[in-house]
Enzyme design. Structure first.
Site, PDB file in Angstrom:
ATOM      1  N   CYS A 112       0.863  -1.187   0.000  1.00 55.23           N
ATOM      2  CA  CYS A 112       0.000   0.000   0.000  1.00 55.23           C
ATOM      3  C   CYS A 112       0.898   1.235   0.000  1.00 55.23           C
ATOM      4  CB  CYS A 112      -0.885  -0.003   1.244  1.00 55.23           C
ATOM      5  SG  CYS A 112      -1.969   1.425   1.368  1.00 55.23           S
ATOM      6  N   HIS A 154      -9.064  -3.855  -1.691  1.00 51.30           N
ATOM      7  CA  HIS A 154      -8.056  -3.062  -0.979  1.00 51.30           C
ATOM      8  C   HIS A 154      -8.398  -1.577  -1.064  1.00 51.30           C
ATOM      9  CE1 HIS A 154      -3.745  -2.041   0.136  1.00 51.30           C
ATOM     10  NE2 HIS A 154      -4.206  -0.899  -0.350  1.00 51.30           N
ATOM     11  N   GLU A 155      -8.691  -1.101  -2.294  1.00 54.95           N
ATOM     12  CA  GLU A 155      -8.962   0.331  -2.458  1.00 54.95           C
ATOM     13  C   GLU A 155     -10.241   0.734  -1.732  1.00 54.95           C
ATOM     14  OE1 GLU A 155      -6.646   2.117  -3.339  1.00 54.95           O
ATOM     15  OE2 GLU A 155      -5.425   0.516  -4.176  1.00 54.95           O
ATOM     16  N   HIS A 158     -10.019   1.491   1.951  1.00 58.40           N
ATOM     17  CA  HIS A 158      -9.554   2.836   2.317  1.00 58.40           C
ATOM     18  C   HIS A 158     -10.731   3.777   2.578  1.00 58.40           C
ATOM     19  CE1 HIS A 158      -5.201   2.662   1.935  1.00 58.40           C
ATOM     20  NE2 HIS A 158      -5.295   2.044   0.779  1.00 58.40           N
TER      21      HIS A 158
HETATM   22 NI    NI Z   1      -3.649   1.123  -0.129  1.00 60.34          NI
END
Ligand code: NI
Length: 189
Positions: A112, A154-155, A158
């Site tokens: 990341c 993953h995105e 966030h």
């Molecule tokens: Ni990330």
């Protein structure tokens, strides 16, 4: 359009849930500028994706993919260049599984840009449906799996204040990229 500073783990702004983009904001100059800055910043760091909270913008906007090989993940399949706003993810069972089958998880390495220099093995849904909108407010829906599904999850994490180290189940599978993957150039986080 500009390359923005990427917030790093420890910054409280990365832990805040982002707000949804509202109807009046579709196709606005501010939204186009945000998306352009996300692309510029992602490309400047050879990222696989980037979420607005990582540049300090508290909106549910992510960009990912490039359609070209990524030097930070050279052996992974290509992911199409995508802007995804207000996403909703639904885990799916494998395509030929019985109707009552549960979605499967799989473990793989992630990094990341907000956690530079490290990689960890993160469990993710193997196959998902993702729904959301593009920058014009047009609906987007895709069923994706494997690395593509991993990048989306993953995105989107966030946007809910979750960084991948929070999902690690075995801290023995967490370490410095240069040690775990010496074949990757040391300058790449
Ligand atoms: Ni990330």
């Amino acid at each position: 359009m500009s390359v923005r500073e990427i917030l790093k783990m420890g910054d409280a702004r990365l832990l805040q849930p982002a707000r949804r983009v509202e109807a009046l904001e579709w196709d606005s100059d501010a939204l186009h500028l945000l998306v352009a800055d996300l692309w510029d910043t992602m490309h400047a760091h050879s990222g696989a994706g980037l979420a607005a909270p990582q540049i300090g913008v508290n909106l549910q906007v992510v960009v990912f993919g490039s359609g070209q090989p990524n030097p930070r993940y050279p052996d992974r399949p290509l992911v199409p260049q995508t802007v995804l706003i207000n996403p909703v993810i639904t885990p799916l069972a494998p395509p030929l599984a019985p109707p009552d089958a549960a979605p499967l998880e799989e473990l793989d390495w992630e990094g990341c840009l907000s956690v530079p220099g490290l990689r960890g093995q993160v469990p993710r849904w193997q196959r998902i449906q993702v729904q959301g909108f593009d920058v014009y407010g047009d609906p987007l829906q895709r069923t994706v799996e494997g690395f593509h599904a991993r990048v989306v999850q993953h995105e989107c994490d966030h946007l809910f204040g979750i960084l991948y180290p929070m999902r690690l189940r075995d801290l023995r599978a967490f370490g410095y990229t240069e040690v775990l993957f010496p074949e990757l150039a040391p300058s790449r986080p």
